[in-house]
Design a protein around this motif. Structure first.
Motif, short mmCIF file in Angstrom:
data_model
loop_
_atom_site.label_atom_id
_atom_site.label_comp_id
_atom_site.label_asym_id
_atom_site.label_seq_id
_atom_site.Cartn_x
_atom_site.Cartn_y
_atom_site.Cartn_z
N ALA A 68 0.81 -1.22 0.00
CA ALA A 68 0.00 0.00 0.00
C ALA A 68 0.84 1.26 0.00
O ALA A 68 0.35 2.35 -0.29
N LEU A 69 2.13 1.13 0.35
CA LEU A 69 3.03 2.29 0.40
C LEU A 69 4.32 1.95 -0.33
O LEU A 69 4.98 0.96 -0.03
N PHE A 70 4.68 2.79 -1.30
CA PHE A 70 5.92 2.64 -2.05
C PHE A 70 6.84 3.82 -1.76
O PHE A 70 6.37 4.98 -1.73
N VAL A 71 8.12 3.53 -1.55
CA VAL A 71 9.09 4.60 -1.29
C VAL A 71 10.27 4.42 -2.25
O VAL A 71 10.85 3.34 -2.33
N LEU A 72 10.60 5.48 -2.97
CA LEU A 72 11.75 5.48 -3.88
C LEU A 72 12.76 6.49 -3.34
O LEU A 72 12.48 7.70 -3.28
N ASP A 73 13.93 6.00 -2.92
CA ASP A 73 14.95 6.86 -2.33
C ASP A 73 15.95 7.30 -3.40
O ASP A 73 16.08 6.67 -4.45
N GLU A 74 16.70 8.39 -3.09
CA GLU A 74 17.71 8.94 -4.00
C GLU A 74 17.14 9.17 -5.39
O GLU A 74 17.71 8.77 -6.42
N ARG A 121 -2.60 3.47 -4.20
CA ARG A 121 -1.40 3.19 -3.41
C ARG A 121 -0.62 4.48 -3.22
O ARG A 121 -0.49 5.28 -4.14
N ASP A 122 -0.06 4.66 -2.03
CA ASP A 122 0.72 5.86 -1.72
C ASP A 122 2.14 5.69 -2.26
O ASP A 122 2.71 4.59 -2.23
N PHE A 123 2.73 6.81 -2.71
CA PHE A 123 4.08 6.77 -3.27
C PHE A 123 4.85 7.99 -2.78
O PHE A 123 4.39 9.12 -2.92
#
Length: 251
Positions: A143-149, A181-183
């Motif tokens: 439900a939550l996606f995180v893309l770093d850098e 979905r949260d991003f």
């Protein structure tokens, strides 16, 4: 958390709650800040909180359903089932292995999690392979996606990510990706730039000569052009209408 970190934390937590009640659309957030402002710390905080929420909700669901009734070690079953649900609730990715290692919580590279290739990007050939099925399961339940850098992620790479996600999650009404979905994209646009790609914030259509073609043979039917991939990336980036800027440097 300092006040700015807590502000970003509250955005992610409150948006999740509001969306579950149909009050708000899915979150699209840029988490910005120079080196030392605690971007990784903030990401870990709201990822941990989201997982704890899911663990507790799953535990209550299993207790209400009676799924553990009659089991010899019901508490152990509850703990493992709830923990798995918590782990599946979030997907964390970064453009490099070193960056993904710093994220913790089972993060991996964009290439591994989304199946994004370095060169040619076409339709998945074998949708019955274990690798594809596991990727599909993971993207579907999260439900939550995180893309770093994100400064290292160019328009082409972001387009490939969107293309791969659409293969599994479909294309929402109006385009884009990751419906319901949260991003969150975290990073500093002034830091490391994309290699062999255009920066994410560049406007306008693709005008270079590069093509999305395999080294040998013809591209299979349904393969997007390089222009298509860039459009997917830049249109998805335009969906991000929330920004949290961390201002306090702690090192």
């Amino acid at each position: 958390l300092d006040p700015w970190q807590a502000f970003a934390f509250d955005i992610v937590r409150s948006c999740s709650e509001l969306r579950r009640h149909g009050v708000r659309k899915a979150l699209r957030l840029f988490l910005n800040g120079t080196a030392g402002t605690g971007k990784s710390r903030t990401v870990r905080s709201f990822v941990h909180a989201r997982r704890c929420e899911v663990v507790e909700a799953k535990r209550e669901e299993l207790l209400r359903s009676g799924a553990c009734a009659g089991l010899g070690d019901a508490e152990d079953f509850l703990r493992k089932a709830a923990a798995k649900a918590g782990n599946d609730a979030t997907v964390l990715a970064a453009p490099t292995g070193g960056a993904s290692f710093q994220m913790k919580f089972g993060a991996a590279t964009i290439h591994r999690i989304f199946g994004v290739p370095v060169g040619f990007c076409g339709p998945v050939r074998d949708r019955r392979s274990d690798r594809f099925l596991e990727r599909a399961r993971r993207l579907t339940v999260a439900a939550l996606f995180v893309l770093d850098e994100f400064s290292m992620v160019g328009r082409q790479m972001l387009g490939k990510l969107v293309y791969r996600a659409q293969e599994i999650l479909g294309v929402p009404e109006g385009g884009g990706a990751f419906p319901q979905r949260d991003f969150v994209m975290a990073g500093d646009p002034k830091q490391a730039q994309p290699v062999g790609d255009e920066v994410m914030y560049k406007s306008g259509a693709y005008t270079r000569k590069g093509q999305n073609k395999p080294r040998k043979g013809k591209a299979p039917e349904g393969t997007p052009t390089m222009s298509d991939l860039v459009d997917m990336g830049r249109f998805f980036a335009q969906e991000f209408d929330d920004v949290a800027l961390l201002r306090s440097v702690h090192r």
